[in-house]
Structure formats: C-alpha cells, structure tokens
Design a protein around this motif. Structure first.
Motif, PDB file in Angstrom:
ATOM      1  N   TRP A 275     -19.515  26.562  17.918  1.00 46.42           N
ATOM      2  CA  TRP A 275     -20.582  27.041  17.048  1.00 46.42           C
ATOM      3  C   TRP A 275     -20.349  26.695  15.590  1.00 46.42           C
ATOM      4  O   TRP A 275     -21.198  26.165  14.916  1.00 46.42           O
TER       5      TRP A 275
ATOM      6  N   LEU B 276     -29.386  28.859  17.214  1.00 46.94           N
ATOM      7  CA  LEU B 276     -29.293  28.571  18.643  1.00 46.94           C
ATOM      8  C   LEU B 276     -30.692  28.459  19.232  1.00 46.94           C
ATOM      9  O   LEU B 276     -31.540  29.323  19.016  1.00 46.94           O
TER      10      LEU B 276
ATOM     11  N   THR C 235     -33.109  33.294  23.646  1.00 53.30           N
ATOM     12  CA  THR C 235     -31.713  32.872  23.525  1.00 53.30           C
ATOM     13  C   THR C 235     -30.815  33.957  24.113  1.00 53.30           C
ATOM     14  O   THR C 235     -30.895  35.114  23.696  1.00 53.30           O
TER      15      THR C 235
ATOM     16  N   TYR D 138     -26.310  30.654  26.961  1.00 56.49           N
ATOM     17  CA  TYR D 138     -25.048  30.158  26.441  1.00 56.49           C
ATOM     18  C   TYR D 138     -23.921  31.024  27.005  1.00 56.49           C
ATOM     19  O   TYR D 138     -23.911  32.239  26.809  1.00 56.49           O
TER      20      TYR D 138
END
Length: 206
Positions: free
Chosen positions: A6, A20, A48, A25
């Motif tokens: 990240w 994002l 997300t 993830y």
C-alpha cells in the motif's frame, strides 16, 4: 489482491493518501501497519473490502502509537468462520496510543469515517488514545439470535463489543457519532476513558 505494498503504491513514506478501487483485498498475514498522517480511502463502504486472512492473528487495520490516520469509505471483513481461535480481545480495527512505562505516545487525532466492520470474531473496533473519532460507521455482528446460541458460542467468539473504548487515562476525548451497531452478544458500544462523547448512534440486537 494483497495490500502489503500500500505505502509503495501510494508513493508515500510518512503520510499521504492511498486510494483503493472496488474489490476484495486480503489483509497481510499480520496487521497492516500504517504510518502517521496516512489516509486509506476506499471507493465506497460496500465496494472496497479488506478481508482478514484465514487464521490471521492481528487486526487487519492497526494504527498503534500513530496519529492523524484516517480510514474511510470501505468495509473490513473479519472472516469469522476461519478465525475462531482468535483471543476475545482481538479487534478488526485498532487505533490507540503506545504506552511505555505508563507514558502514552501517538494515538492522536485518528478518524474512522464511513467504514463498515462485519463478520468478526471478537470486537469490531477498539479505539483509545486521544481526540480520536468514529463517525457514520456500521458495525455488524453475526446475529446469533437466542441467549442459548450466544452462550454456546462464547468460547468461539461470536461478536463481543461493536465499538470498544478502553478505560484509563490513555483514552481521552474519544467521539463515537452517528454509528449503527447491531447483532452482538454484549453492549454494542462500550464506553471507557475520560470525557468520551457518544452521540446520535443506533444500537440494536445487542
């Protein structure tokens, strides 16, 4: 997708914003260790998702001893079914100050905004430190139903506190505002510390 890169992807080392996109993830195998001043922004609370890996022992988002961290517009999925051996003090998101020999450092001015925490084993959010805020978040426990079901699930988690603010002088002026907390077997919001502000929240099925 993995999230271990990240900070590199955002081009920051001591702060900045990481955007994002939509999707799921997988969190790092341990906690995602953030940096002072960093913002992690998803593409929407239902778009997300950061998901705890199977048998992972730390909070997917972990801001311990850090300040000016913002997490917003995303969901954290605790992957409860595959993490039933976690200790009951575990949280999906932890924001607190670091304490050494009774002296706290960091843990100031952190914010969770429009974040959903769902499908978790123990606590949803643990937030201590000073002048930290949880606002317009949704904390959704597993809604096991009857008292008998909660009792039988006690040793396997099942949702404890939705938002936990620890007691003591290391937790001061924390605000929880406009949040919805549901489906837990203990109080949806546990209030400790000094001068907490708990306003305009909706707690049910707890």
């Amino acid at each position: 997708a993995a999230v271990s890169a990240w900070r590199t992807a955002a081009g920051v080392s001591t702060g900045g914003t990481i955007q994002l996109g939509a999707g799921v993830y997988l969190a790092a195998t341990s906690a995602i260790t953030l940096l002072d001043g960093i913002t992690i922004r998803g593409s929407g609370i239902d778009s997300t998702v950061i998901k705890r890996r199977n048998s992972s022992s730390r909070s997917p988002i972990f801001a311990f001893g850090l300040s000016n961290v913002t997490v917003c517009d995303l969901t954290v999925d605790g992957n409860r079914t595959n993490n039933l051996t976690l200790v009951t003090s575990d949280s999906e998101i932890t924001m607190d100050e670091s304490v050494t020999t009774g002296v706290g450092t960091g843990g100031r001015n952190n914010t969770l905004f429009r974040v959903k925490v769902t499908n978790f084993h123990a606590h949803g959010v643990s937030i201590g430190g000073r002048n930290n805020t949880v606002a317009f978040c949704r904390i959704e426990g597993p809604s096991l139903g009857s008292y008998t079901a909660w009792t039988s699930a006690a040793t396997a988690g099942g949702g404890l506190y939705g938002i936990f603010t620890p007691g003591g002088t290391q937790c001061q002026d924390v605000m929880v505002y406009g949040c919805t907390v549901s489906g837990l077997r203990m109080p949806g919001i546990f209030v400790g510390g000094i001068r907490p502000r708990i306003e305009s929240n909706h707690v049910y099925e707890c």
